[in-house]
Every structure is written in C-alpha cells, then in structure tokens.
Scaffold this motif. Structure first.
Motif, PDB file in Angstrom:
ATOM      1  N   TRP A  18       0.795  -1.350  -0.035  1.00 55.59           N
ATOM      2  CA  TRP A  18      -0.016  -0.045   0.007  1.00 55.59           C
ATOM      3  C   TRP A  18       0.968   1.458  -0.035  1.00 55.59           C
ATOM      4  N   GLU A  19       1.899   1.439   0.717  1.00 51.44           N
ATOM      5  CA  GLU A  19       2.607   2.479   0.966  1.00 51.44           C
ATOM      6  C   GLU A  19       3.310   2.593  -0.518  1.00 51.44           C
ATOM      7  N   TRP A  20       3.746   1.432  -1.141  1.00 50.00           N
ATOM      8  CA  TRP A  20       4.172   1.534  -2.390  1.00 50.00           C
ATOM      9  C   TRP A  20       3.558   2.086  -3.618  1.00 50.00           C
ATOM     10  N   VAL A  21       2.061   1.534  -3.360  1.00 45.86           N
ATOM     11  CA  VAL A  21       1.344   2.205  -4.320  1.00 45.86           C
ATOM     12  C   VAL A  21       0.981   3.671  -4.544  1.00 45.86           C
ATOM     13  N   PHE A  22       0.884   4.215  -3.040  1.00 43.99           N
ATOM     14  CA  PHE A  22       0.532   5.466  -2.893  1.00 43.99           C
ATOM     15  C   PHE A  22       1.784   5.942  -2.122  1.00 43.99           C
ATOM     16  N   PRO A  23       2.682   6.715  -2.809  1.00 47.86           N
ATOM     17  CA  PRO A  23       2.589   7.577  -3.888  1.00 47.86           C
ATOM     18  C   PRO A  23       3.475   6.996  -5.207  1.00 47.86           C
ATOM     19  N   THR A  24       4.269   6.141  -4.964  1.00 42.51           N
ATOM     20  CA  THR A  24       5.267   5.548  -5.977  1.00 42.51           C
ATOM     21  C   THR A  24       4.508   5.265  -7.226  1.00 42.51           C
ATOM     22  N   VAL A  25       3.454   4.596  -7.326  1.00 42.85           N
ATOM     23  CA  VAL A  25       3.004   4.120  -8.717  1.00 42.85           C
ATOM     24  C   VAL A  25       2.003   5.509  -9.382  1.00 42.85           C
ATOM     25  N   LEU A  26       1.584   5.909  -8.391  1.00 38.73           N
ATOM     26  CA  LEU A  26       0.481   7.166  -8.901  1.00 38.73           C
ATOM     27  C   LEU A  26       1.450   8.097  -9.395  1.00 38.73           C
ATOM     28  N   ILE A  27       2.714   8.389  -8.903  1.00 46.58           N
ATOM     29  CA  ILE A  27       3.274   9.479  -9.369  1.00 46.58           C
ATOM     30  C   ILE A  27       3.997   9.136 -10.671  1.00 46.58           C
ATOM     31  N   ALA A  28       4.579   7.767 -10.713  1.00 47.16           N
ATOM     32  CA  ALA A  28       4.935   7.165 -12.038  1.00 47.16           C
ATOM     33  C   ALA A  28       3.951   7.611 -13.160  1.00 47.16           C
ATOM     34  N   LEU A  29       2.702   7.026 -12.625  1.00 50.86           N
ATOM     35  CA  LEU A  29       1.736   7.177 -13.931  1.00 50.86           C
ATOM     36  C   LEU A  29       1.149   8.559 -14.129  1.00 50.86           C
ATOM     37  N   ALA A  30       1.637   9.640 -13.397  1.00 50.25           N
ATOM     38  CA  ALA A  30       0.886  10.963 -13.726  1.00 50.25           C
ATOM     39  C   ALA A  30       1.214  11.512 -15.080  1.00 50.25           C
ATOM     40  N   PRO A  31       2.216  11.186 -15.725  1.00 42.41           N
ATOM     41  CA  PRO A  31       2.387  11.708 -16.793  1.00 42.41           C
ATOM     42  C   PRO A  31       1.774  11.077 -17.865  1.00 42.41           C
ATOM     43  N   VAL A  32       1.653   9.524 -17.799  1.00 42.07           N
ATOM     44  CA  VAL A  32       0.832   8.950 -18.887  1.00 42.07           C
ATOM     45  C   VAL A  32      -0.472   9.351 -18.783  1.00 42.07           C
ATOM     46  N   LEU A  33      -1.073   9.282 -17.473  1.00 39.68           N
ATOM     47  CA  LEU A  33      -2.659   9.809 -17.358  1.00 39.68           C
ATOM     48  C   LEU A  33      -2.916  11.132 -17.692  1.00 39.68           C
ATOM     49  N   ALA A  34      -2.053  12.157 -17.474  1.00 39.20           N
ATOM     50  CA  ALA A  34      -2.137  13.388 -18.068  1.00 39.20           C
ATOM     51  C   ALA A  34      -2.107  13.478 -19.511  1.00 39.20           C
ATOM     52  N   GLN A  35      -1.096  12.668 -20.132  1.00 36.93           N
ATOM     53  CA  GLN A  35      -1.139  12.524 -21.589  1.00 36.93           C
ATOM     54  C   GLN A  35      -2.304  12.163 -22.148  1.00 36.93           C
ATOM     55  N   PHE A  36      -3.092  11.106 -21.496  1.00 39.25           N
ATOM     56  CA  PHE A  36      -4.292  10.765 -21.924  1.00 39.25           C
ATOM     57  C   PHE A  36      -5.418  11.754 -21.741  1.00 39.25           C
ATOM     58  N   PHE A  37      -5.362  12.455 -20.764  1.00 38.29           N
ATOM     59  CA  PHE A  37      -6.692  13.113 -20.617  1.00 38.29           C
ATOM     60  C   PHE A  37      -6.636  14.352 -21.534  1.00 38.29           C
ATOM     61  N   LEU A  38      -5.461  14.991 -21.754  1.00 36.59           N
ATOM     62  CA  LEU A  38      -5.342  15.960 -22.642  1.00 36.59           C
ATOM     63  C   LEU A  38      -5.495  15.635 -24.109  1.00 36.59           C
ATOM     64  N   SER A  39      -5.035  14.535 -24.575  1.00 30.71           N
ATOM     65  CA  SER A  39      -5.559  13.856 -25.768  1.00 30.71           C
ATOM     66  C   SER A  39      -6.852  13.751 -26.016  1.00 30.71           C
ATOM     67  N   ALA A  40      -7.523  13.129 -24.753  1.00 27.88           N
ATOM     68  CA  ALA A  40      -8.821  12.909 -25.068  1.00 27.88           C
ATOM     69  C   ALA A  40      -9.716  14.262 -25.227  1.00 27.88           C
ATOM     70  N   PHE A  41      -9.234  15.354 -24.356  1.00 24.84           N
ATOM     71  CA  PHE A  41      -9.878  16.574 -24.637  1.00 24.84           C
ATOM     72  C   PHE A  41      -9.406  17.198 -26.194  1.00 24.84           C
ATOM     73  N   ASN A  42      -8.490  16.953 -26.677  1.00 30.43           N
ATOM     74  CA  ASN A  42      -8.182  17.317 -27.860  1.00 30.43           C
ATOM     75  C   ASN A  42      -8.873  16.601 -28.960  1.00 30.43           C
ATOM     76  N   ARG A  43      -8.853  15.305 -28.884  1.00 30.65           N
ATOM     77  CA  ARG A  43      -9.263  14.262 -29.856  1.00 30.65           C
ATOM     78  C   ARG A  43     -10.747  14.436 -29.718  1.00 30.65           C
ATOM     79  N   GLY A  44     -11.367  14.633 -28.460  1.00 32.74           N
ATOM     80  CA  GLY A  44     -12.833  14.696 -28.247  1.00 32.74           C
ATOM     81  C   GLY A  44     -13.361  13.322 -28.225  1.00 32.74           C
TER      82      GLY A  44
END
Length: 143
Positions: A18-44
């Motif tokens: 649990w201590e590994w998932v929060f924050p390590t995995v979430l921080i590692a996934l942050a750029p990938v998730l941000a890219q997805f959401f930005l491209s989803a908004f741009n792509r519609g």
C-alpha cells in the motif's frame, strides 16, 4: 546459521504494498494519465470507457518505460531485504528478464510502429505483468 522460522506478518506486507502504490505508482503514472486526458480533450473522445483508456493511454509505449522503472525499483529494494538466496536469485532473474523484454519491446515501438491502439494495449498488458512482479518483490522476504 539458518534463519529462524517466524510467522508471516500479513499486515506489514499489505502495508508495504500500500505504501508503494501510494505515492510511487501514482506518481509514476501521472505523466501517462495526463497525456491521456489532454489527448482525449483534444481528440474529443465521446464514449469514455475502459477500452478507450486501454486503447489510448500509451500510444507510443510510455507504460513500458514506467513498468521498467517500477520493476527496477522493486528489485533494488528486494536486494536489501532478508530473504533466502535461491528466492532472491529467482525473483531477480524474473525482474531482469522483464526489464530486458520490456525495453526490447519499447525499442521496437519507438522505431515507428504504426498502430497506436495495438501499442497501447500491449503496453497495458506488459505494465500489468510488471505490477504483478513488483508486488512479488514487495511481499518477498521478512517484514
């Protein structure tokens, strides 16, 4: 002298994961998730679903690099833990094999593979295998 047998402290193993998932995995996934959401908004993207997430979260194989970093981090932590030699060597061999395989896949993807949905779904699959390997590393050994 062999290690004394002790009962498995399941609570500390769950806490370690649990201590590994929060924050390590979430921080590692942050750029990938941000890219997805930005491209989803741009792509519609009109229909948000799990399949859209899998199909477009990692069109250039970014999750492969994230999984390599997470597995390498989990493997380095395993080296400091009290564990029998054969277990450590087995798990480290699996980790190294995974790192080599995922890096090889990423090198093929970065060469210009043309189907982003196939790349993304393969990246998600490999990422999930990497997470499973990380959890094995986290729960192995003494707590």
């Amino acid at each position: 002298m062999p290690m004394a047998r002790r009962s498995i402290n399941l609570n500390s193993k769950v806490a370690r994961v649990w201590e590994w998932v929060f924050p390590t995995v979430l921080i590692a996934l942050a750029p990938v998730l941000a890219q997805f959401f930005l491209s989803a908004f741009n792509r519609g993207v009109s229909a948000y679903s799990v399949y859209n997430l899998i199909g477009y979260i990692s069109p250039r194989g970014e999750l492969l690099i994230v999984s390599v970093a997470l597995v390498a981090e989990a493997m380095s932590e395993l080296l400091r833990r009290q564990i029998s030699r054969w277990q450590r060597n087995s798990i480290i061999s699996l980790c190294l094999g995974f790192v080599i395989f995922a890096t090889y896949l990423f090198s093929g993807v970065s060469g210009g593979y043309s189907d982003p949905v196939a790349v993304s779904s393969t990246s998600v699959d490999i990422f999930l295998w990497g997470l499973a390997l990380c959890i094995i590393c986290k729960v192995a050994g003494r707590s």
